[in-house]
Design a protein around this motif. Sequence first.
Motif, short mmCIF file in Angstrom:
data_model
loop_
_atom_site.label_atom_id
_atom_site.label_comp_id
_atom_site.label_asym_id
_atom_site.label_seq_id
_atom_site.Cartn_x
_atom_site.Cartn_y
_atom_site.Cartn_z
N GLY A 146 31.96 -2.53 47.69
CA GLY A 146 31.67 -1.98 46.16
C GLY A 146 29.93 -2.04 45.93
N CYS A 147 29.45 -1.16 45.15
CA CYS A 147 28.02 -1.19 44.83
C CYS A 147 27.76 -1.05 43.25
CB CYS A 147 27.49 -0.07 45.71
SG CYS A 147 27.31 -0.29 47.48
N THR A 148 26.77 -1.56 42.89
CA THR A 148 26.55 -1.35 41.30
C THR A 148 25.11 -0.46 41.11
OG1 THR A 148 25.64 -3.62 41.50
CG2 THR A 148 27.98 -3.23 40.55
N GLY A 149 24.01 -1.25 40.88
CA GLY A 149 22.79 -0.82 40.68
C GLY A 149 22.29 -0.07 41.69
N MET A 150 21.38 0.85 41.32
CA MET A 150 20.69 1.64 42.44
C MET A 150 19.19 2.13 41.85
SD MET A 150 23.56 4.51 43.89
CE MET A 150 23.74 5.28 42.13
N ALA A 151 18.14 2.17 42.73
CA ALA A 151 17.01 2.54 42.41
C ALA A 151 16.13 3.26 43.57
CB ALA A 151 16.10 1.66 41.76
N ARG A 152 15.32 4.19 43.40
CA ARG A 152 14.26 4.66 44.54
C ARG A 152 13.12 3.54 44.53
NH1 ARG A 152 13.18 9.32 46.77
NH2 ARG A 152 14.67 10.52 45.74
N TYR A 153 12.87 3.38 45.72
CA TYR A 153 11.70 2.69 46.13
C TYR A 153 10.69 3.12 47.15
CZ TYR A 153 8.85 -1.29 47.69
OH TYR A 153 7.66 -2.30 47.98
N GLY A 154 9.72 4.09 46.85
CA GLY A 154 8.89 4.77 47.81
C GLY A 154 9.94 5.79 48.21
N LEU A 172 26.41 -9.35 39.61
CA LEU A 172 25.47 -8.43 39.85
C LEU A 172 25.65 -7.25 39.40
CD1 LEU A 172 23.82 -9.31 43.34
CD2 LEU A 172 23.18 -10.16 41.33
N HIS A 173 24.94 -6.47 38.43
CA HIS A 173 24.98 -5.07 37.86
C HIS A 173 23.97 -4.32 38.00
CE1 HIS A 173 28.53 -7.20 35.84
NE2 HIS A 173 28.84 -5.94 35.41
N GLY A 174 22.89 -4.07 36.95
CA GLY A 174 22.01 -3.03 37.10
C GLY A 174 20.95 -3.39 37.79
N LEU A 175 20.04 -2.38 38.27
CA LEU A 175 18.70 -2.67 38.95
C LEU A 175 17.78 -1.58 38.37
CD1 LEU A 175 17.15 -3.52 41.69
CD2 LEU A 175 18.33 -1.58 42.68
N ALA A 176 16.47 -2.14 38.40
CA ALA A 176 15.20 -1.19 38.15
C ALA A 176 14.23 -1.89 38.88
CB ALA A 176 15.01 -1.37 36.55
N ILE A 177 13.34 -1.03 39.28
CA ILE A 177 12.03 -1.45 40.03
C ILE A 177 10.88 -1.09 39.50
CG2 ILE A 177 10.82 -0.92 42.21
CD1 ILE A 177 13.70 -0.72 43.83
N ASP A 178 9.90 -2.02 39.55
CA ASP A 178 8.67 -1.81 38.96
C ASP A 178 7.62 -2.50 39.53
OD1 ASP A 178 6.81 -0.73 36.92
OD2 ASP A 178 6.53 -2.94 36.32
N ASN A 179 6.55 -2.03 40.19
CA ASN A 179 5.47 -2.76 40.96
C ASN A 179 5.94 -3.75 42.04
OD1 ASN A 179 3.17 -1.80 39.28
ND2 ASN A 179 3.77 -3.46 37.78
N ASP A 180 6.60 -3.11 42.90
CA ASP A 180 7.24 -3.90 44.01
C ASP A 180 8.24 -4.87 43.75
OD1 ASP A 180 5.87 -2.38 46.06
OD2 ASP A 180 4.01 -3.47 45.86
N LYS A 181 8.50 -4.92 42.70
CA LYS A 181 9.49 -5.92 42.04
C LYS A 181 10.91 -5.32 41.71
CE LYS A 181 6.42 -7.43 39.48
NZ LYS A 181 5.66 -8.29 38.21
N ALA A 182 12.01 -5.87 42.00
CA ALA A 182 13.33 -5.35 41.67
C ALA A 182 13.84 -6.33 40.67
CB ALA A 182 14.14 -5.42 42.77
N ASN A 193 24.45 -5.68 31.23
CA ASN A 193 24.92 -4.84 32.39
C ASN A 193 24.06 -3.76 33.22
OD1 ASN A 193 25.13 -2.02 30.89
ND2 ASN A 193 26.66 -3.54 29.81
N ASP A 194 23.01 -3.35 32.43
CA ASP A 194 22.08 -2.16 32.91
C ASP A 194 20.82 -2.28 32.16
OD1 ASP A 194 21.52 -0.25 34.85
OD2 ASP A 194 23.06 1.21 34.24
N LEU A 195 19.78 -1.65 33.05
CA LEU A 195 18.21 -1.85 32.43
C LEU A 195 17.49 -0.59 33.01
CD1 LEU A 195 16.59 -4.56 34.67
CD2 LEU A 195 18.54 -3.40 35.26
N TYR A 196 16.38 -0.26 32.43
CA TYR A 196 15.68 0.93 32.71
C TYR A 196 14.17 0.60 32.15
CZ TYR A 196 14.18 5.81 33.78
OH TYR A 196 13.91 6.65 34.31
N ILE A 197 13.35 0.69 33.13
CA ILE A 197 11.90 0.42 32.83
C ILE A 197 10.95 1.45 32.53
CG2 ILE A 197 9.86 -0.80 33.91
CD1 ILE A 197 11.64 -2.61 35.21
N VAL A 198 10.41 1.37 31.33
CA VAL A 198 9.32 2.41 31.13
C VAL A 198 7.95 1.75 31.05
CG1 VAL A 198 8.64 4.42 29.87
CG2 VAL A 198 10.93 4.18 30.31
N ASN A 199 6.90 1.72 31.66
CA ASN A 199 5.99 1.26 31.45
C ASN A 199 5.75 -0.44 31.50
OD1 ASN A 199 4.12 3.72 31.60
ND2 ASN A 199 4.53 3.98 29.41
#
Length: 284
Positions: free
Chosen positions: A39-47, A80-90, A128-134
Amino acid sequence: MIPIDDCKLLVSCCNHKGGLYSVQIQHQQYEMKKILNVGCTGMARYGSSFVVISNSHGIFILDENLKVIKNKPLSTELDLHGLAIDNDKAYIVETKTNSIGIYHLKNDLKRMDEIRISPENFDVSHVNDLYIVNDTLYLSMFSNPLRKSLSSFSSYFPYKPIARGVILEYSLQERNIIKICHDKLYQPHSVLHHDNNLFYCVSGEFLVKRNEEDIFKCLGYTRGLAVKNQTMFIGQSESRHIETLLKKHTNVLLDCGIYVHDISTKLSSFIHIPSEEIYGILVI
């Protein structure tokens, strides 16, 4: 299938019959492959890689060919639920403790910090979820943590039809809540920022919204959302709480899959996914 540019999706499915799927759409046809059988939840691209969260198995890092190159188990108690990546940090939503755990992707996935939405060590708001802009973090949750009169989320969970959900704006630089962007939402999920607009699912109403506007409604529980140009991909789950939802909606569709929806023409196609609950969709 409606006319759509060739693309590839990652689809995470949680809980029973969960997994991670790739869906290749080419020449108006699609090919599906199961990548992970957990079972999987949050995903994000990292490079050129991808980070995927599993409540049962922790953090996975997949290479560009979707092969697992690293896995770090985390406590299953975190929910664990959502995932976002910013500056090498999850930034990973730890729903049970109302927290966003911050993990360093270049330091053995070490948990280096956290953001607390509420101080309780039990699920109060069901973040449950998140999104990073700047430096701005957008969060979806089932109740407003700023409402001091609100009792524990667990006191009315699961899924009573109460529209207390919010989309919240948080400053990563100032480390505080800026404002409530949208409120009175029935089980919001899958917040994302695209083309200067906020898109999100109002799962309990089977809706997708763009800011305050309803732009899509289907016949089942909406969770998982991605946008590419004028094409929107919306996940539909077989709800675990279908009896409650049937009291409010008589036309509920139980099939699990993804709607491929053209925002301009409002035409849609449906891709069946052999699972029960979609959590996330990522265009790769």
